[in-house]
Design a protein around this motif. Structure first.
Motif, mmCIF file in Angstrom:
data_model
loop_
_atom_site.group_PDB
_atom_site.id
_atom_site.type_symbol
_atom_site.label_atom_id
_atom_site.label_comp_id
_atom_site.label_asym_id
_atom_site.label_seq_id
_atom_site.Cartn_x
_atom_site.Cartn_y
_atom_site.Cartn_z
ATOM 1 N N ASP A 278 0.924 -1.032 -0.120
ATOM 2 C CA ASP A 278 0.292 0.164 -0.148
ATOM 3 C C ASP A 278 0.847 1.432 -0.052
ATOM 4 O OD1 ASP A 278 -2.227 1.547 0.102
ATOM 5 O OD2 ASP A 278 -2.317 1.484 2.185
ATOM 6 N N GLY B 82 -0.685 5.144 -0.394
ATOM 7 C CA GLY B 82 -1.196 5.935 0.631
ATOM 8 C C GLY B 82 -0.679 6.065 2.065
ATOM 9 N N ASP C 180 -7.292 7.435 3.935
ATOM 10 C CA ASP C 180 -7.180 6.550 2.923
ATOM 11 C C ASP C 180 -8.459 6.302 2.092
ATOM 12 O OD1 ASP C 180 -4.414 5.970 3.427
ATOM 13 O OD2 ASP C 180 -4.849 4.593 4.742
#
Length: 1137
Positions: free
Chosen positions: A257, A260, A612
């Motif tokens: 990930d 973000g 997010d």
């Protein structure tokens, strides 16, 4: 590894240990069952004893003891997993201590000296290995030795912590040790000589949950795509589960990930992570979630204390939290009192005189004539000193601008001026639209559309306003107000229209950002105006879809303000840019706040309150959706059983989270939800969603299918009204019902919100954050599964591998990428996982990673030549020259090797030996193969076992003609192969036949084919040379007579009796002209030998290679990493000398 000296009796130890070396003071011993001469039976018995007792004296198979001459008691001072490791310690002792000990008069002095020296070595070693950061360094050091010896990971694989537990294999528990490292969950057990080793990468874990079985009430279940493992009998199961969740969350977000996720500074280097770092990160994240603070805030101290609360006239027990720019307080009793104090609002921090009534008091004075008295602070002096240091740094960074609580312009908190007890003064300041309305022009950054009812307060609004006036006078009017259960009840009633925007600013602490960045929004607007990018195009497309039914956005004034806010934010945060639903949020914010205020409110929502949510994958919203589904199963089990398909509810509830119900409720009702959201955060959305489902539970349970259930919910939400709204209703127009249907009964939003707090308001922020952590793992793995399925769907039609084999091949490819992220330093270029790229390009590998996979999976094993062939294959597949290849290219190449026809395999081999695969810098290209088999003096007619002579000329001519016809139908013609390239081609073929059952026949066949091809090349060379000479003579009119005429067109070689008499050359590059052969020549020549045809056409199965690769992929990587470290270690040892 050096160990703190501990006495070991020698009398019984000799049964388990064998002395390898000894001196007058030191003994090096090997444990029986390890190394040479251990004996199989002895090894099993000792292994069983180690598993049962597992004492500190049996840490590693090698140890060094210090003994006082004449004593039967020794002290263990070092241990090692390998003989080489413990011999380094022995050599150091011999060089530095052995001769020194003779100077001491007594044995006690010598023992004391050795003990002190070893302890100093331990302290020095601890600083480099971070062992001193653990609670019990000695035990951790011993566990580290075991972990390294049992799993042989590279040194970069940092051990975080370990637990004694059982792993269940069916109904049989295996007692052992669970090791949690930065990238893996490992388990080791040994009993009666039988070892059990489990290595599970965190990126493979799909679920971590606490379960129970018929034997035990609590186990930790670790789920991977292939298997589930249960672990139990922990000393503290909750602590172990929490650490596992934290490690899985950090590792998955770090590796999967990166779109973000920003790592905390202590976690940016995985090899330096400790258990304390994980705990500190978890505390910081919970702290930020509870008080909804910026992500950059790091928690520094938590102290138990009591705060004087004037509204209750007593001290309230709780905890004080100190971070970079905030001091916060939360009462021990949930919801009793919370305070958020930005350091920029603090005027002074003072220690008061300590008394029996007020022990350890501290006074924090803030702007707005407020002060907070804390007592019973532990370690008060150090805390105050640290706070004063941070306060000084914050004040040094303050802009030349007035405080948010004092009011720097006409928009700064009007609530501060309400200290004047006049109702008229308070009323003037509540009408926040008045100052903005004096400004004209659509380009003013502070102009906003008027909120309905903002100028005239109706009776219900007056009641709310008076309640808030009284409350603010008692509890505070700034961001530092006391936040109590009474405030929550007032918010649940709905905020006054005239105060809504200002209270939103205070509740979200956006007012602090506003006051800290004077002129920032105006500069953003100027910089972003006129710039065109993807974000601005999407903004322009959505501008007129933002509350189109509201009058404020039916004119250019409102549209222009919305455009400026969205464009400025996209310019501020290009990583988010613009996402759908941001337009709806921003338009509602503009209705109740000035334009610059609305911008900072949008910043607070996107970057703090809904982390997010607003990115390409809306990961945060999906995580909260998954959390919401779990809450439904817990709170409404009957309804959850009826709605078995979670995707049906997810399709509707996604908009609940992304737009805070603004897109599916009438506006005047939805803003009431936004009021609760700004005060309570995401928990308000969770509990309201549960209340909506609970209100419709009976109808949903009786619905025919999921479609009808969704229609019921949509109609219910569309008929939620706000009886207190002063303006006309503005519907959402999202309900799915026809005119002949009876409308559902109207529900008051205040009643629905009150029910949500009463029935579902018990969920704490800590519980929600824990659930988020757990569900984020599932959501990230869900994305990984989607990526895998899409890649396989694209690649599967291009290859002949069965889908199961292709899946395993993808897993190996991904694991190879991940292993480079585990243990290698980050390299320049997009080598990291990038979820923004197309599915097939999200995972890519470089040349070293490809070489490892090629060695494990390629059927073309060429011994030492395999590495060279892998380099050439990588260069061939690297079309765009970025030094990375994706899975599709890798799979299609292997498919050709395993499932391609002979012509396809030969073509691939041919391309591997011409540019760009073969370069001048190739490590093997400068060593041509000088072998008698390549001599062209061999005859063209070969004897066969049946004594029949076979002339290959006609056969080859016909084959070349056939291949020429095929070539006309195929793709672009490949360039011809030079003599140097041909030699490398031959070398590869010879290497491929090594250890083949038909090795002798293949060598004879390739010798025949090589001879033919060399003569074909020489024919072309002489032909080219003759043509060149003839042309030169004709042009100049002088020179020697032209050579003999070239062979007739179409012939591939000349009869032996027509030879010019010159001796054949072993290396044609020395002759005049260009020596070349084509793919057609090579293929036609190979087809003449049946053994070669059989070799290239025999069926190959990749399954055995896949199984071998799954077992050996880690060991191959570990060996390579260790080999790379050896030169560095040798250099370091040279420097030490």
């Amino acid at each position: 590894m050096w160990l703190r000296p501990e006495e070991v009796p020698l009398k019984n130890a000799l049964r388990l240990w064998v002395t390898q070396r000894s001196s007058c003071h030191f003994v090096l011993q090997r444990r029986r069952g390890h190394g040479e001469g251990g004996g199989r039976l002895t090894g099993r018995l000792v292994g069983a004893l180690d598993a049962v007792l597992d004492s500190s004296a049996r840490v590693a198979p090698f140890r060094i003891l210090f003994q006082v001459p004449g004593s039967q008691v020794c002290s263990q001072i070092a241990s090692g997993a390998t003989l080489e490791e413990v011999e380094r310690h022995w050599a150091w002792l011999e060089q530095n201590l052995l001769h020194t000990l003779g100077v001491f008069d007594s044995a006690e002095d010598a023992a004391s000296f050795v003990t002190g020296k070893v302890k100093a070595l331990i302290a020095e070693e601890s600083s480099s290995r971070l062992a001193e950061q653990e609670e019990e360094p000695e035990k951790f050091r011993e566990a580290l030795v075991k972990f390294e010896s049992r799993f042989a990971f590279p040194e970069a694989e940092k051990l975080i912590t370990y637990y004694s537990c059982c792993c269940w294999k069916g109904r049989v528990p295996r007692q052992g040790w669970l090791y949690l490292s930065v990238n893996h969950l490992c388990f080791y057990s040994s009993f009666l000589g039988k070892e059990l080793k489990l290595v599970i990468p965190w990126v493979d874990i799909q679920k971590l949950e606490k379960t129970s079985n018929v034997f035990l009430t609590a186990t930790i279940r670790v789920s991977t795509p292939s298997k589930e493992r249960d672990f139990s009998m922990f000393l503290d199961l909750e602590e172990a589960l929490k650490v596992m969740e934290q490690l899985a969350d950090v590792t998955l977000r770090r590796l999967l990930d990166n779109e973000g996720f920003d790592l905390d500074p202590p976690l940016q280097e995985p090899s330096q992570i400790t258990k304390r770092d994980l705990e500190a990160r978890a505390q910081s994240e919970l702290f930020r979630a509870v008080f909804r603070l910026p992500r950059r805030e790091r928690l520094h101290a938590v102290r138990g204390c009591s705060l004087w609360t004037p509204f209750s006239r007593r001290h309230t027990a709780g905890r004080l939290f100190a971070s970079d720019r905030y001091v916060c307080f939360a009462s021990t009793e949930e919801g009793s009192c919370r305070v958020i104090i930005p350091l920029r609002e603090v005027l002074s921090i003072e220690k008061m005189e300590d008394t029996s009534l007020l022990p350890s008091p501290v006074i924090v004075s803030v702007r707005g004539q407020m002060a907070f008295q804390f007592i019973e602070l532990k370690d008060r002096d150090a805390l105050v000193e640290a706070l004063l240091g941070r306060l000084q740094r914050v004040q040094a960074d303050l802009p030349a601008h007035r405080s948010a609580s004092q009011g720097g312009d006409d928009r700064t908190p009007a609530l501060q001026s309400t200290s004047v007890s006049s109702d008229h003064t308070f009323g003037d300041l509540e009408v926040v639209s008045s100052p903005s309305s004096e400004e004209s022009g659509a380009e003013s950054p502070r102009r906003r559309p008027e909120a309905p009812g903002a100028v005239l307060c109706l009776p219900r609004e007056e009641v709310k306003t008076r309640l808030w006036r009284d409350h603010l006078a008692e509890y505070g009017r700034t961001v530092c107000m006391f936040r109590t259960e009474k405030v929550r009840r007032l918010v649940a009633m709905g905020l006054p229209q005239c105060l809504r925007g200002r209270l939103w600013l205070l509740f979200s602490d956006a007012v602090t950002d506003l006051a800290s960045h004077p002129g920032y929004y105006g500069r953003l607007v100027e910089e972003s105006l006129g710039k065109c990018c993807l974000a601005t195009e999407e903004i322009e497309r959505d501008l007129h879809r933002s509350l189109p039914e509201h009058p404020a956005f039916q004119t250019e004034t409102g549209i222009a303000a919305l455009r400026r806010v969205l464009t400025a934010y996209a310019h501020r945060n290009p990583r988010i840019g613009y996402c759908q639903s941001m337009n709806i949020l921003a338009s509602v914010l503009l209705l109740y706040a000035a334009e610059e205020d609305a911008f900072w409110l949008l910043v607070a929502v996107c970057e703090r309150m809904l982390p997010d949510y607003f990115n390409r994958r809306v990961l945060g919203a999906q995580v909260d959706q998954s959390v919401f589904e779990e809450l439904v199963r817990e709170q409404l089990p009957e309804l959850a059983e009826r709605l078995r398909d979670p995707s049906a509810l997810a399709s509707l509830s996604l908009s609940w989270f992304l737009t805070l119900f603004l897109s599916i409720m009438p506006l005047e009702s939805a803003v009431h939800v936004v009021d609760c959201f700004f005060y309570d955060g995401i928990t308000a959305v969770f509990q309201l969603g549960l209340a909506v489902l609970e209100a419709n539970a009976r109808a949903l349970c009786s619905s025919r299918d999921d479609g009808q259930a969704l229609v019921l919910l949509s109609r219910f939400l569309d008929h939620i009204k706000n009886e207190d709204s002063p303006g006309p209703p503005v519907g959402s127009h999202h309900a799915f019902f026809s005119g002949d249907q009876e409308p559902p009964p109207v529900t008051d939003i205040a009643d629905l919100i009150r029910d949500s707090y009463e029935k579902f308001g018990h969920q704490s922020v800590e519980q929600i954050e824990r659930m988020r952590c757990r569900h984020r793992i599932r959501v990230l793995q869900g994305h990984e599964g989607t990526t895998k399925q899409n890649v396989l769907r694209v690649v599967s039609p291009e290859v002949s591998f069965p889908l199961g084999d292709l899946e395993e091949l993808y897993d190996l490819f991904k694991r190879e990428h991940m292993m480079s992220c585990y243990w290698e330093q980050p390299r320049p270029g997009p080598a990291r996982h990038d979820p923004s790229r197309p599915y097939a390009e999200q995972y890519r590998i470089d040349s070293r990673q490809f070489a490892r996979l090629f060695q494990l999976l390629s059927p073309w094993t060429c011994g030492a030549h395999t590495e060279i062939l892998a380099e050439r294959t990588f260069r061939l597949l690297d079309d765009n020259m970025d030094h990375l290849i994706e899975f599709k290219a890798f799979a299609t190449c292997l498919d050709t090797m395993y499932n391609g026809e002979m012509s396809e395999k030969i073509k691939l081999l041919y391309r591997l030996h011409i540019a760009p695969a073969l370069t001048g810098e190739d490590q093997d290209s400068q060593s041509p193969l000088r072998n008698p088999l390549l001599s062209t003096s061999r005859p063209l007619v070969f004897g066969k076992p049946n004594d029949d002579a076979s002339d290959y000329q006609k056969q080859l001519k016909q084959m070349i003609k056939d291949l020429a016809k095929e070539k006309a139908k195929s793709e672009t013609e490949l360039p011809q192969m030079s003599q140097r390239e041909f030699i490398q081609f031959c070398k590869t073929l010879y290497s491929m036949f090594h250890e083949d059952p038909e090795e002798n026949d293949l060598y004879q066949a390739i010798a025949t084919v090589t001879t033919l091809l060399l003569q074909i090349g020489e024919v072309g060379q002489r032909s080219s040379s003759s043509s060149s000479s003839g042309s030169c003579s004709q042009d100049s009119g002088e020179g020697p007579r032209a050579s003999a005429p070239s062979p007739e067109r179409g012939s591939v070689f000349v009869d032996s009796d027509s030879d010019t008499g010159t001796a054949p050359r072993a290396f044609p590059e020395e002759a005049e002209g260009d020596w070349t052969v084509s793919l057609e020549h090579i293929l036609a020549s190979l087809l003449t030998e049946q053994s070669l045809v059989n070799f290239f056409e025999k069926p190959l199965d990749i399954k055995s290679k896949l199984e071998n690769a799954k077992v050996n992929q880690y060991s191959l990587k570990t060996f390579e990493t260790s080999s790379q470290l050896l030169p560095e270690l040798k250099q370091d040892s040279d420097l030490l000398r």
